[in-house]
Structure formats: C-alpha cells, structure tokens
Design an enzyme around this catalytic site. Structure first.
Site, PDB file in Angstrom:
ATOM      1  N   ALA A 244      -0.259  88.550  40.190  1.00 47.43           N
ATOM      2  CA  ALA A 244       0.626  89.639  39.754  1.00 47.43           C
ATOM      3  C   ALA A 244       0.790  90.733  40.805  1.00 47.43           C
ATOM      4  O   ALA A 244       1.868  91.316  40.945  1.00 47.43           O
ATOM      5  CB  ALA A 244       0.091  90.241  38.454  1.00 47.43           C
TER       6      ALA A 244
ATOM      7  N   THR B 175       4.083  93.549  42.121  1.00 45.76           N
ATOM      8  CA  THR B 175       4.073  94.945  41.639  1.00 45.76           C
ATOM      9  C   THR B 175       5.084  95.795  42.405  1.00 45.76           C
ATOM     10  O   THR B 175       5.757  96.631  41.810  1.00 45.76           O
ATOM     11  CB  THR B 175       2.663  95.569  41.788  1.00 45.76           C
TER      12      THR B 175
ATOM     13  N   ARG C 209       0.037  89.294  32.170  1.00 45.71           N
ATOM     14  CA  ARG C 209      -0.870  88.362  31.521  1.00 45.71           C
ATOM     15  C   ARG C 209      -2.273  88.331  32.105  1.00 45.71           C
ATOM     16  O   ARG C 209      -3.105  87.545  31.654  1.00 45.71           O
ATOM     17  CB  ARG C 209      -0.265  86.964  31.482  1.00 45.71           C
TER      18      ARG C 209
ATOM     19  N   HIS D 145       2.166  78.871  35.989  1.00 42.65           N
ATOM     20  CA  HIS D 145       2.501  79.348  34.646  1.00 42.65           C
ATOM     21  C   HIS D 145       3.982  79.164  34.312  1.00 42.65           C
ATOM     22  O   HIS D 145       4.501  79.810  33.411  1.00 42.65           O
ATOM     23  CB  HIS D 145       2.087  80.817  34.493  1.00 42.65           C
TER      24      HIS D 145
ATOM     25  N   CYS E  53      13.406  73.175  25.757  1.00 44.98           N
ATOM     26  CA  CYS E  53      13.349  72.815  24.346  1.00 44.98           C
ATOM     27  C   CYS E  53      11.913  72.392  24.035  1.00 44.98           C
ATOM     28  O   CYS E  53      11.233  71.813  24.870  1.00 44.98           O
ATOM     29  CB  CYS E  53      14.315  71.670  24.063  1.00 44.98           C
TER      30      CYS E  53
ATOM     31  N   CYS F 264      18.031  74.900  20.667  1.00 47.33           N
ATOM     32  CA  CYS F 264      18.405  73.948  21.718  1.00 47.33           C
ATOM     33  C   CYS F 264      19.821  73.439  21.443  1.00 47.33           C
ATOM     34  O   CYS F 264      20.146  73.062  20.315  1.00 47.33           O
ATOM     35  CB  CYS F 264      17.419  72.783  21.726  1.00 47.33           C
TER      36      CYS F 264
ATOM     37  N   CYS G  39      19.538  69.392  20.619  1.00 49.82           N
ATOM     38  CA  CYS G  39      18.935  68.819  19.415  1.00 49.82           C
ATOM     39  C   CYS G  39      18.690  69.842  18.296  1.00 49.82           C
ATOM     40  O   CYS G  39      18.255  69.475  17.215  1.00 49.82           O
ATOM     41  CB  CYS G  39      17.631  68.101  19.757  1.00 49.82           C
TER      42      CYS G  39
ATOM     43  N   SER H  79      -6.840  88.914  40.640  1.00 54.52           N
ATOM     44  CA  SER H  79      -8.204  89.378  40.392  1.00 54.52           C
ATOM     45  C   SER H  79      -9.196  88.220  40.412  1.00 54.52           C
ATOM     46  O   SER H  79     -10.400  88.434  40.348  1.00 54.52           O
ATOM     47  CB  SER H  79      -8.261  90.090  39.039  1.00 54.52           C
TER      48      SER H  79
ATOM     49  N   ASN I  82      -6.729  91.872  47.989  1.00 60.05           N
ATOM     50  CA  ASN I  82      -6.611  92.427  46.643  1.00 60.05           C
ATOM     51  C   ASN I  82      -7.194  93.842  46.627  1.00 60.05           C
ATOM     52  O   ASN I  82      -8.189  94.121  47.288  1.00 60.05           O
ATOM     53  CB  ASN I  82      -7.360  91.536  45.630  1.00 60.05           C
TER      54      ASN I  82
HETATM   55 ZN   LIG Z   1      16.197  69.912  22.299  1.00 57.28          ZN
END
Ligand SMILES: [Zn+2]
Length: 242
Positions: free
Chosen positions: A13, A17, A25, A112, A120, A145, A148, A187, A211
């Site tokens: 992160a 900044t 998170r 992440h 979907c 979505c 679907c 961190s 850091n």
């Molecule tokens: Zn879908």
C-alpha cells in the site's frame, strides 16, 4: 557480456500513498478499523446480502481510486524495465498503477486481483469496473452479470476469499529465482505475501526493505531503507540499472 540480475519487487500500500490511495486492507488499514466498511469487502456478507452489495457499489463509485495517477515510485519501476533489467512486480495493490505507469502487464502479478475489473461469481464473464459503475449511475443499484444474471463482484480478492493459487505459485517461483528482492511499502505482516521476503533470503537473493516502519524481516534484510518511497525507490532502482 554480463547477465543482469532478475529483480523482484513486492509492492504494498505504501507505494500508492503518494497517488492519494490510502491503505485499505493492511493490518491497520481503513477497512480493518471500520467493521461496517469491512463487511462491504467480505465475501460472505457480499454474497448473502443485496444491501451490502448496493453499498459496496456506491462506495466504489465515490472512491477516487480509479482516477488516481501513478507516482514517482511506479514510474521508477517502469523505467527499470525500459533500461533492460529483468524485473517482475508482485503487488498487494489492486489499483493497477504499475501498469498505468508503463510497466508491461505481463510483468505484474496482482496477489489481490484488480479493482479495475469485475467478475461474475458464477460464470467466467469479466468486464471493466468503469462499465459496471456506469450501470450503477444509470440506476441499477446491484448490477448483475450480463451473461448469466448472477452476482457480479470486483475482481479483487475479498476478505474470506483465498488468493489465486496460480498467481501465488508464480510469485513464489519468481521469489526463488530472483537475485534481488525489494519489499517496498509493505509492513510484511500479512501472510502469505510477507513470507515471500523470507523465501527470497533463504534462496540467496539480496533482500532490500523500503518501508517507513520497521518490519518483522528487517533483521534478515541486507539493506533497510526508511526514507520516503517516492525518493528512495527511484534512487535504489537507478543503482540497479547502471
Ligand atoms: Zn455470469
């Protein structure tokens, strides 16, 4: 002819900044400090409660993260690639700013996921976050979505969701293969990403930590830099491209 060393950069992160994106998170991140906000990015709540999804889309619409610009640290990494040094970025960030700064997308592993796309939860459909938010603007408070009709979610790894094992496997392979491993703006407190620093050191890489705060891996690092990332990282990377 000398072979240039493979440089792996684990970015957290702190790298974004300066682009105005707060730490959401991390262990002390915004979401972890606000249980109500954390629900918006927790898989179980998101999937079971349409009201959580409605608020989650609104939160993303109001967030400025999609409009953020890369900063000096992102540009320095892209510049390192252009100078011919083999570089791979393993990032905990979902903002896509390394790629926006000009780094080849195939050089970036997003542990992440990315907040710039939606997926979907049932079928393989993917789309852009921008398009999904345009649907929210147009009046759909929980856009399903288009293929679907199932629940759509950001292409990020929510709390309660596992990391993609393929992405994680690639990250470990790069960590084992690199000669220089730079952990920057993280961190190093959240596993399994943090453990990559130990894997790098175990496999003989030079471990550099950039850091502001101490990390659990400082003691085994070859170099610890506490200077601001926006100046420290470009300087460090210029030394590698020389
Ligand atoms: Zn879908």
């Amino acid at each position: 002819m000398t072979t240039k060393p493979l440089v792996a950069i684990l970015s957290g992160a702190g790298v974004s900044t300066d682009s105005g994106i707060p730490d959401y998170r991390g262990p002390n991140g915004l979401w972890r400090r606000d249980p109500e906000a954390e629900k918006l990015v927790t898989y179980e709540y998101y999937m079971s409660d349409p009201e959580i999804r409605r608020r989650s889309w609104l939160m993303r619409r109001e967030s400025r993260a999609l409009h953020a610009e890369p900063n000096a640290a992102h540009r320095a990494v892209a510049e390192l690639e252009r100078s011919g040094v083999p570089v791979r970025v393993i990032t905990q960030n979902v903002d896509g700013l390394h790629q926006l700064a000009g780094l080849s997308a195939r050089k970036v592993l997003e542990l992440h996921g990315t907040a710039r796309e939606v997926v979907c939860t049932k079928c393989p459909a993917r789309g852009s976050m921008e398009d999904a938010l345009a649907r929210v603007d147009a009046g759909e408070d929980d856009p399903p979505c288009l293929e679907c009709g199932s629940v759509l979610k950001p292409a990020t790894v929510m709390f309660g969701e596992p990391l993609d094992p393929v992405v994680l496997g690639e990250a470990v392979a790069i960590t084992k293969a690199c000669q220089v491993f730079i952990a920057v703006g993280t961190s190093l407190q959240v596993q399994p990403a943090a453990g990559l620093a130990g894997v790098a050191a175990d496999h003989g890489a030079r471990l550099v930590i950039v850091n502001a705060e101490p990390t659990p891996y400082d003691e085994i690092a070859d170099e610890v830099v506490r200077e601001p990332i926006g100046t420290a990282l470009p300087e460090l990377l210029r030394g590698l491209s020389g």
